[in-house]
Scaffold this motif. Structure first.
Motif, PDB file in Angstrom:
ATOM      1  N   ASP A 260       0.968  -1.240   0.087  1.00 46.01           N
ATOM      2  CA  ASP A 260       0.045   0.035  -0.105  1.00 46.01           C
ATOM      3  C   ASP A 260       0.926   1.145  -0.025  1.00 46.01           C
ATOM      4  O   ASP A 260       0.588   2.272  -0.607  1.00 46.01           O
TER       5      ASP A 260
ATOM      6  N   HIS B  42       2.221   1.935  -3.474  1.00 40.26           N
ATOM      7  CA  HIS B  42       1.117   2.496  -4.354  1.00 40.26           C
ATOM      8  C   HIS B  42       0.889   4.195  -4.022  1.00 40.26           C
ATOM      9  O   HIS B  42       0.750   4.897  -5.010  1.00 40.26           O
TER      10      HIS B  42
ATOM     11  N   LEU C 244      -5.829  -3.239  -0.795  1.00 40.08           N
ATOM     12  CA  LEU C 244      -5.881  -4.426  -1.484  1.00 40.08           C
ATOM     13  C   LEU C 244      -6.845  -5.671  -0.766  1.00 40.08           C
ATOM     14  O   LEU C 244      -7.389  -6.508  -1.512  1.00 40.08           O
ATOM     15  N   GLU C 245      -6.836  -5.363   0.411  1.00 36.63           N
ATOM     16  CA  GLU C 245      -7.295  -6.409   1.099  1.00 36.63           C
ATOM     17  C   GLU C 245      -8.414  -6.323   2.244  1.00 36.63           C
ATOM     18  O   GLU C 245      -8.094  -5.108   2.893  1.00 36.63           O
TER      19      GLU C 245
ATOM     20  N   ASN D 290      -7.014  -8.981  -3.463  1.00 38.62           N
ATOM     21  CA  ASN D 290      -6.655  -8.202  -4.509  1.00 38.62           C
ATOM     22  C   ASN D 290      -7.662  -7.468  -5.016  1.00 38.62           C
ATOM     23  O   ASN D 290      -7.602  -7.248  -6.362  1.00 38.62           O
TER      24      ASN D 290
ATOM     25  N   GLN E 111      -8.670  -3.660  -5.152  1.00 38.53           N
ATOM     26  CA  GLN E 111      -8.272  -2.213  -5.025  1.00 38.53           C
ATOM     27  C   GLN E 111      -9.394  -1.357  -4.330  1.00 38.53           C
ATOM     28  O   GLN E 111     -10.681  -1.418  -4.779  1.00 38.53           O
TER      29      GLN E 111
ATOM     30  N   CYS F  85     -15.501  -5.342  -5.831  1.00 42.46           N
ATOM     31  CA  CYS F  85     -14.629  -6.557  -6.003  1.00 42.46           C
ATOM     32  C   CYS F  85     -15.013  -7.368  -7.146  1.00 42.46           C
ATOM     33  O   CYS F  85     -16.168  -7.386  -7.470  1.00 42.46           O
TER      34      CYS F  85
END
Length: 322
Positions: free
Chosen positions: A43, A46, A61-62, A87, A89, A98
């Motif tokens: 993270d 990113h 991501l999670e 995974n 975002q 998702c």
């Protein structure tokens, strides 16, 4: 709804806690009401643009939560299902969008925080120990950042597979945690050179594999820790990227191997995702895999969560709670 957004790359001050529109699912998508979001070192990559995403974006991501809505062609999940993902975002939010085929059902008995904590780091430890370099009894592995979230899980999985584990940590307190996870030998890299210690511990033979998430500060010495034809699994870069590398170093070190894996390639199919996530969640549910999740922050304090993570003040998993 509230979300943590990035409009320009940079430091922690670029994380904006703000109002955004609640997502709507398209075909093959689901909206999840997020109960817990995992904070991972990726993270920060990113956020800084080291791994760039299209701006602006919501971090994370999670996560884990309850399916709030589903789009067309989604028949695997229904509204009200308890799910986790690793995974997708946009997890730093009250609601996340998702791909439905990337979600996993949470086993009965697991709470949302535990499920969120287990997914990305658990599957990372799984593909490292079972895929990138499949450990077997008799192997010796060097695990850097042994008291981190992945390090603690990777150590436990390596021991399940019969390997001898040498870990590196920075403090005595972290050494205790690493030992508690099953590490056979723990090196305090702040007090001794880990390469010299590995040479001593292995009688000069070296290790079969080094699992390295640090990169710049450890790369050359990690290679030097390997036995002939050993493998360096470079799966992160918490100290910065390796910017120059001559492949001849692999032959000079004894016909070494090196790989730079990423989780996405090891859960590319639905079957592989279910297998890795299923193993991890089941092991956590039956108590054979222990998670450390003592760092919980409200979603509004995502900046503090990143500060703690980047300052290496955390052990185990960091969560954000919307």
């Amino acid at each position: 709804m509230k979300a943590v957004r990035v409009h320009e790359y940079g430091g922690r001050d670029k994380m904006m806690f703000e109002d955004v529109d609640r997502p709507s699912p398209g075909p093959d998508e689901a909206v999840v009401s997020i109960e817990a979001a995992g904070v991972n070192y990726i993270d920060t990559y990113h956020r800084t643009g080291l791994y760039p995403l299209n701006l602006p974006f919501t971090l994370g991501l999670e996560g884990a939560g309850v399916v709030d809505a589903v789009g067309e062609r989604v028949d695997r999940f229904s509204v009200g299902d308890r799910v986790a993902f690793a995974n997708g975002q946009g997890a730093y939010a009250e609601y996340g969008l998702c791909q439905a085929d990337r979600m996993i059902s949470i086993p009965n008995g697991l709470d949302f925080g535990t499920a969120a904590a287990a997914m990305l780091q658990g599957m990372t430890a799984h593909y490292l120990s079972h895929g990138s370099f499949a450990l077997q009894p008799g192997h010796t592995a060097l695990v850097h950042a042994g008291a981190g979230g992945v390090g603690l899980l990777l150590t436990q999985m390596a021991k399940r597979l019969g390997a001898h584990v040498i870990s590196t940590v920075s403090t005595d307190a972290k050494a205790e945690l690493s030992s508690g996870a099953g590490a056979d030998d723990v090196i305090l890299y702040t007090q001794a050179d880990f390469k010299d210690e590995v040479e001593r511990l292995t009688g000069g033979a070296g290790v079969d594999v080094v699992y390295d998430s640090v990169a710049k500060d450890t790369f050359e010495r990690s290679l030097a820790c390997l036995r002939a034809r050993g493998m360096l699994v470079l799966y992160g870069q918490s100290s910065g990227p390796v910017t120059a590398f001559n492949p001849k170093a692999l032959s000079d070190g004894g016909s070494l191997f090196m790989t730079r894996p990423t989780l996405g390639n090891y859960i590319a199919s639905r079957e592989e995702l279910e297998q890795r996530a299923g193993d991890v969640l089941q092991w956590v549910a039956d108590g054979s895999l222990s998670l450390r999740t003592e760092h919980d922050y409200p979603l509004a304090e995502a900046v503090e969560a990143h500060r703690a993570l980047e300052g290496r003040k955390t052990t185990g998993k960091v969560l954000l709670i919307p």
